[in-house]
Scaffold this motif. Structure first.
Motif, short mmCIF file in Angstrom:
data_model
loop_
_atom_site.label_atom_id
_atom_site.label_comp_id
_atom_site.label_asym_id
_atom_site.label_seq_id
_atom_site.Cartn_x
_atom_site.Cartn_y
_atom_site.Cartn_z
N PRO A 119 13.99 -28.26 -46.95
CA PRO A 119 13.10 -27.70 -47.97
C PRO A 119 13.78 -26.73 -48.91
O PRO A 119 13.43 -26.64 -50.09
CB PRO A 119 12.02 -27.00 -47.14
N GLN A 120 14.74 -25.97 -48.40
CA GLN A 120 15.40 -24.93 -49.20
C GLN A 120 16.09 -25.49 -50.44
O GLN A 120 16.30 -24.78 -51.42
CB GLN A 120 16.41 -24.17 -48.34
N PHE A 121 16.45 -26.76 -50.41
CA PHE A 121 17.19 -27.35 -51.52
C PHE A 121 16.30 -27.65 -52.72
O PHE A 121 16.75 -27.63 -53.87
CB PHE A 121 17.87 -28.64 -51.05
N PHE A 122 15.01 -27.93 -52.48
CA PHE A 122 14.15 -28.47 -53.52
C PHE A 122 13.41 -27.37 -54.29
O PHE A 122 12.21 -27.19 -54.16
CB PHE A 122 13.19 -29.49 -52.91
N THR A 123 14.17 -26.67 -55.09
CA THR A 123 13.63 -25.58 -55.90
C THR A 123 13.09 -26.12 -57.23
O THR A 123 13.34 -27.28 -57.60
CB THR A 123 14.72 -24.55 -56.19
N ASP A 124 12.40 -25.27 -57.96
CA ASP A 124 11.89 -25.67 -59.27
C ASP A 124 13.02 -25.97 -60.24
O ASP A 124 12.81 -26.70 -61.22
CB ASP A 124 11.00 -24.56 -59.84
N GLU A 125 14.20 -25.41 -59.99
CA GLU A 125 15.35 -25.69 -60.85
C GLU A 125 16.01 -27.01 -60.48
O GLU A 125 16.51 -27.74 -61.35
CB GLU A 125 16.38 -24.56 -60.75
#
Length: 311
Positions: A186-192
């Motif tokens: 989950p940590q990888f899928f940021t808004d950026e």
């Protein structure tokens, strides 16, 4: 496993750019349970290994299980009550683990299970977008029909990391530990990051839509549907602190051509590992995303260490 044909591996790399997972289009939550199961089974021979301490050859058997009207192929090498489940990366069949599974059974004496997700290998095709909640339901249904409800060491590569996170979140009592092999976190899928992934893979998705019946194209299309909204939700999923995990990250990552994305992938793995004292970060030196194929020895050691620590 044998190297896949070039066309399949090309699509697999495209899926890697998408981080090999997608949730339901328009989903408002990242994970949910939706179990439906009835018992169907058949058996056939599969790769075998020597049973610990017996000298006898243990053969994996194929069990076809039913979940909500579609059938899935589970391959079981029977051992102790403790179970190791190997979950393949996006677009890969259970055969991804054909060299690792027998060695694990010999080394640990555990029951070892691999399976083909819907639309792959011997499992039925399920039309529509790839849905993590459906994938979790399929895995739980299959394990339940095989009598596996606890003491599972879950090993998840790439796209299967999403299934692992959702299964662990809602069913921590099933798991004694996990090894996440260059897995989607989950940590990888940021808004950026999410828009970068969508833009990078759009040409491959458009090309796949010209021949949507090819299995590799079907997988890519279903994975891409609803990607942005779904991964915004997935970003909020948390791993339970009660379940120990080894995070095995590739050195080159799925993004060898993009230093920025590669660093974000590594940072996400490090962040996940740092969130609880029972998590360990291991880097597979010199590897691309295909760690199970390139460094099965590293994967085996991580699994054996996790299993030994919990038993």
């Amino acid at each position: 496993m044998p190297r896949a044909p070039r066309t399949r591996r090309s699509k697999y790399r495209a899926l890697s750019s998408l981080a090999l997972l997608a949730l339901a289009a328009g989903a408002v939550t990242a994970c949910s349970d939706n179990d439906s199961a009835s018992d169907h089974s058949a058996s056939s021979s599969a790769p075998s290994s020597a049973s610990p301490g017996t000298g006898k050859v243990a053969k994996a058997k194929l069990h076809m299980v039913d979940n909500g009207g579609h059938r899935l192929a589970f391959y079981v090498t029977r051992g102790s009550a403790s179970t190791i489940v190997l979950d393949s990366g996006g677009g890969e069949y259970s055969s991804q683990w054909k060299d690792i599974a027998p060695k694990l059974h010999t080394a640990t004496g555990a029951t070892v299970i691999t399976y083909d997700r819907a639309g792959l290998g011997k499992s039925d095709v399920v039309p529509g977008p790839w849905k993590v909640e459906s994938a979790v339901s399929d895995l739980k249904a299959g394990l339940g029909q095989l009598g596996v409800t606890k003491d599972v060491t879950l090993v998840s590569h790439s796209q299967a990391g999403e299934i692992a996170n959702c299964l662990a979140k809602d069913n921590p009592e099933m798991l004694s530990g996990a090894v996440l092999v260059d897995a989607n976190l989950p940590q990888f899928f940021t808004d950026e990051e999410i828009p970068r992934l969508v833009a990078a893979t759009q040409p491959e998705v458009d090309a796949a839509k010209k021949d949507p019946e090819k299995p590799e194209n079907r997988q890519l299309i279903s994975t891409a549907e609803g990607f942005a909204a779904a991964h915004k939700a997935f970003h909020e999923v948390t791993w339970p602190n009660s379940v120990p995990a080894t995070v095995l990250v590739s050195e080159k990552t799925p993004f060898a051509g993009s230093p920025e994305d590669a660093q974000r992938w590594r940072d996400a793995a490090a962040s996940f590992a740092q969130e609880a004292p029972n998590r360990t970060l291991v880097t597979a030196k010199g590897t691309s995303h295909e760690v199970p194929t390139e460094r099965p020895d590293v994967v085996l050691k991580a699994i054996e260490d996790m299993f030994a620590a919990q038993h």
